[in-house]
Design a protein around this motif. Sequence first.
Motif, mmCIF file in Angstrom:
data_model
loop_
_atom_site.group_PDB
_atom_site.id
_atom_site.type_symbol
_atom_site.label_atom_id
_atom_site.label_comp_id
_atom_site.label_asym_id
_atom_site.label_seq_id
_atom_site.Cartn_x
_atom_site.Cartn_y
_atom_site.Cartn_z
ATOM 1 N N VAL A 81 2.626 9.240 4.388
ATOM 2 C CA VAL A 81 1.243 9.635 4.628
ATOM 3 C C VAL A 81 1.166 10.700 5.719
ATOM 4 O O VAL A 81 2.067 10.834 6.552
ATOM 5 N N GLN A 82 0.072 11.464 5.702
ATOM 6 C CA GLN A 82 -0.199 12.444 6.747
ATOM 7 C C GLN A 82 -1.061 11.799 7.814
ATOM 8 O O GLN A 82 -2.069 11.146 7.524
ATOM 9 N N GLU A 83 -0.673 11.981 9.073
ATOM 10 C CA GLU A 83 -1.471 11.507 10.209
ATOM 11 C C GLU A 83 -1.607 12.663 11.186
ATOM 12 O O GLU A 83 -0.717 12.893 12.015
ATOM 13 N N GLY A 84 -2.698 13.406 11.079
ATOM 14 C CA GLY A 84 -2.855 14.603 11.891
ATOM 15 C C GLY A 84 -1.793 15.613 11.515
ATOM 16 O O GLY A 84 -1.626 15.950 10.343
ATOM 17 N N SER A 85 -1.033 16.086 12.497
ATOM 18 C CA SER A 85 0.035 17.042 12.222
ATOM 19 C C SER A 85 1.357 16.362 11.883
ATOM 20 O O SER A 85 2.349 17.036 11.596
ATOM 21 N N ALA A 86 1.373 15.050 11.908
ATOM 22 C CA ALA A 86 2.601 14.296 11.670
ATOM 23 C C ALA A 86 2.637 13.706 10.266
ATOM 24 O O ALA A 86 1.601 13.452 9.650
ATOM 25 N N GLY B 169 0.798 -1.224 0.000
ATOM 26 C CA GLY B 169 0.000 0.000 0.000
ATOM 27 C C GLY B 169 0.823 1.261 0.000
ATOM 28 O O GLY B 169 0.391 2.296 0.519
ATOM 29 N N GLY B 170 2.013 1.190 -0.590
ATOM 30 C CA GLY B 170 2.930 2.309 -0.545
ATOM 31 C C GLY B 170 2.574 3.439 -1.494
ATOM 32 O O GLY B 170 1.554 3.428 -2.183
ATOM 33 N N GLY B 171 3.457 4.432 -1.521
ATOM 34 C CA GLY B 171 3.273 5.605 -2.357
ATOM 35 C C GLY B 171 3.258 6.874 -1.530
ATOM 36 O O GLY B 171 3.223 6.833 -0.294
ATOM 37 N N ILE B 172 3.297 8.002 -2.210
ATOM 38 C CA ILE B 172 3.239 9.310 -1.556
ATOM 39 C C ILE B 172 1.784 9.751 -1.501
ATOM 40 O O ILE B 172 1.134 9.907 -2.521
ATOM 41 N N LYS B 173 1.285 9.953 -0.286
ATOM 42 C CA LYS B 173 -0.122 10.295 -0.089
ATOM 43 C C LYS B 173 -0.309 11.749 0.348
ATOM 44 O O LYS B 173 -1.414 12.137 0.749
ATOM 45 N N VAL B 174 0.753 12.541 0.300
ATOM 46 C CA VAL B 174 0.688 13.940 0.714
ATOM 47 C C VAL B 174 0.964 14.813 -0.506
ATOM 48 O O VAL B 174 2.025 14.692 -1.132
#
Length: 231
Positions: free
Chosen positions: A60-65, A31-36
């Motif tokens: 990936v983005q997870e909240g502010s992280a 499930g990889g890749g750039i999600k941002v």
Amino acid sequence: MRVLYGITFAAAIAVLVPNLSAQDVGKAIAGGGIKVAGWQATVDANEAKAGLTVDSAKFVQEGSAIHVTTGPAITYWNPKNVASGNYTVKATFTEKEFMSINNHAHPYGIVIGGNDLGTPTASLMYCSAYGDGTFIVRGFGPAAFSVSARRPEANEKINKAAAKGQPVTQEIAMSVKGDKVECSVNGTVVGSYDKAAVIGEGKLKSTDGVYGLRFGHNTDATVTGFGMSKN
């Protein structure tokens, strides 16, 4: 969003990760890749030769992280993030479970001086820390070049995980100050280098350029507080 595939830095694994053999490459993440949006990446040459791509790691983005799981050794950047003159780029990196997807410590850190990224003539410099209390400073110009010692160096200010599977956090910064380039971990300068020694043929084109993030292969960490300030 534009993601770059198959464009790699020309470097040998023995130089990039000096503790490892030339056969030690990453394993693809499902499930990889750039999600941002806006971010791009390139994988190291040895990883590409093994068939790994940007999609073999997850960003990936997870909240502010930002949560990064690799995959191949990889460099991430957003072309909007550019620094010049005197500046500091820093971020806090947290491995919630040290060595959760590998059997030895792998690094993560800050990239500065990125020029021509995603091309065969790319150049950059990075400072990375390991959860075992060591750090390393390297660059691409476009082949890999050494800045610090060829092997990771220990420093008492770099945090060590209590054991495999335990958490460890590092605040990593790279600064350009006058004629010096510095690597700091947890508020302490662990490496200071003459700017003139890291710029030139086969090294950086300039300390001015794009800044970003660097991850070794098969590493799982979150990034918070990523940003640049002027010195």
